[in-house]
Design a protein around this motif. Sequence first.
Motif, PDB file in Angstrom:
ATOM      1  N   ALA A  73       0.819  -1.210   0.000  1.00  0.00           N
ATOM      2  CA  ALA A  73       0.000   0.000   0.000  1.00  0.00           C
ATOM      3  C   ALA A  73       0.855   1.262   0.000  1.00  0.00           C
ATOM      4  O   ALA A  73       0.345   2.362  -0.255  1.00  0.00           O
ATOM      5  N   LEU A  74       2.157   1.112   0.285  1.00  0.00           N
ATOM      6  CA  LEU A  74       3.065   2.255   0.260  1.00  0.00           C
ATOM      7  C   LEU A  74       3.614   2.524  -1.137  1.00  0.00           C
ATOM      8  O   LEU A  74       4.374   3.473  -1.328  1.00  0.00           O
ATOM      9  N   CYS A  75       3.256   1.683  -2.103  1.00  0.00           N
ATOM     10  CA  CYS A  75       3.733   1.857  -3.479  1.00  0.00           C
ATOM     11  C   CYS A  75       2.710   2.650  -4.290  1.00  0.00           C
ATOM     12  O   CYS A  75       1.528   2.307  -4.327  1.00  0.00           O
ATOM     13  N   LEU A  76       3.164   3.717  -4.927  1.00  0.00           N
ATOM     14  CA  LEU A  76       2.283   4.529  -5.757  1.00  0.00           C
ATOM     15  C   LEU A  76       2.303   4.081  -7.209  1.00  0.00           C
ATOM     16  O   LEU A  76       1.258   4.049  -7.872  1.00  0.00           O
ATOM     17  N   LEU A  77       3.475   3.742  -7.728  1.00  0.00           N
ATOM     18  CA  LEU A  77       3.618   3.278  -9.095  1.00  0.00           C
ATOM     19  C   LEU A  77       4.760   2.263  -9.126  1.00  0.00           C
ATOM     20  O   LEU A  77       5.909   2.613  -8.842  1.00  0.00           O
ATOM     21  N   PRO A  78       4.457   0.979  -9.406  1.00  0.00           N
ATOM     22  CA  PRO A  78       5.497  -0.053  -9.375  1.00  0.00           C
ATOM     23  C   PRO A  78       6.711   0.313 -10.220  1.00  0.00           C
ATOM     24  O   PRO A  78       6.580   0.886 -11.306  1.00  0.00           O
ATOM     25  N   ALA A 117       7.565   4.868  -4.605  1.00  0.00           N
ATOM     26  CA  ALA A 117       7.058   4.222  -3.398  1.00  0.00           C
ATOM     27  C   ALA A 117       7.531   5.035  -2.195  1.00  0.00           C
ATOM     28  O   ALA A 117       8.548   5.733  -2.254  1.00  0.00           O
ATOM     29  N   TRP A 118       6.774   4.932  -1.118  1.00  0.00           N
ATOM     30  CA  TRP A 118       7.161   5.634   0.102  1.00  0.00           C
ATOM     31  C   TRP A 118       8.314   4.913   0.791  1.00  0.00           C
ATOM     32  O   TRP A 118       8.284   3.699   0.974  1.00  0.00           O
ATOM     33  N   GLN A 119       9.329   5.685   1.143  1.00  0.00           N
ATOM     34  CA  GLN A 119      10.447   5.190   1.951  1.00  0.00           C
ATOM     35  C   GLN A 119      10.282   5.796   3.345  1.00  0.00           C
ATOM     36  O   GLN A 119      10.371   7.012   3.520  1.00  0.00           O
ATOM     37  N   VAL A 120      10.012   4.935   4.315  1.00  0.00           N
ATOM     38  CA  VAL A 120       9.694   5.380   5.668  1.00  0.00           C
ATOM     39  C   VAL A 120      10.882   5.092   6.579  1.00  0.00           C
ATOM     40  O   VAL A 120      11.350   3.953   6.677  1.00  0.00           O
TER      41      VAL A 120
END
Length: 307
Positions: free
Chosen positions: A145-150, A154-157
Motif C-alpha cells: 500500500a506504500l507503493c504509488l507506481l510499481p 514508493a514511500w520510503q519510511v
Amino acid sequence: QFSPQSETHGPCQLSKAPRVSMQPLKRISDSQRQFLLDGVQQNLRSDGRGPFDYRRVTFELNCIPSSTSSCRLRAGDTELLLALKCDLAKPRLQPDAGHVQVTVECAPSVSVALADSSTAEDWGRRLSVLLETLCASDSVIDRKALCLLPHVFAWQVHVDVLVLSSGGNLLDSLALALGAVLSETLLPKVEVIEALEEGEEVQLKVDDRPEAGLRFPMKQLPLCVTVAQISGKFLMDVTSEEEICAEAMLCVVVDGKTGDIIGLHKLGRGLFDVSALPSMLERCRGTAAVLVQQLDRELSLPAALMR
C-alpha cells in the motif's frame, strides 16, 4: 522449561529475531539483590507496585516539527524520542512495495550502561532488527500500500529512535512509542499522472492538506508485554535492578486491534517456566488492552480506528 524454536502455533509465531540482552552492565550489591528477592516473594516491589502494575507512561506527540510524526515517551526512568520521516523514491527491495526502516540509537551514557560484551553500535543495530521484526514486519505494515507506481515511486519510511535514558523494560516502551508514531502518521495524498507521450516523465500531484492525508497502512497494532521470572514469581514492567535479578524474560507481542497474541520472543539465556505460560499469555492480553486504552486517550485518532 520453555525454549523458543522456529515454529508457528496458530496466529502466534515465535520470533526469529536476534537475541538482544536488555540487562544493563550496572551491578547491585548482594544485600540489594536479597532485599529485592525477598520483596518479590511477598509480592512487594521496591517502588510500591504490584507484580503486574505498570509505571506511569506519558506521551508528547508531534514534538519534532521537521518530521512527519514524532513522539517523546516517558515511562518511569525510561525516556525515548522517535521521529518518522517519509520520502518518495524508487522502490528498493520489491518493485511494488514501499520500504520501512527502524534505526535505534542511544545517548552516550545509555550506550555504556546497556552495551553488554559488544559495542554500542552493535547493540543498537541488533535492537533495531528486533524492533523491526516484532513491530514493523510485513504482517504488521502493508508495504504494498506504500507503493504509488510499481518500479517508479514508493514511500520510503525511516523511523529514528533515540534512547535518552533507560530504567528497565525498554522493549515494551519502544513498541508502545512506535505504535503511537505509526498510528499518528498521515501520508500526503499523491496522485500519479501518467506520461501521455513517449519520452515524457511521470508527474506527481500532491495534496498536502492534513484533512486529505491517508492513514499509515497498518494491518496490526503490535504491543510488547514482557514478563520477567524472578525466584519463581512473575513481574511486568521490570526496573533495571529487577532485570539484573531475572532468571528469564519473555516478550509477548499482542495485536492491540484484535487482542490476538501474534508473537513471542525470549530475552536473555534463562529458561522460562512453560507451565505458567497459558495464564501469563492471558494476563498479557489484558495488559495490552489497557495500553490500547491509553493510546486511545493520547492519540488524535477516534477509538474506533484503533480497534
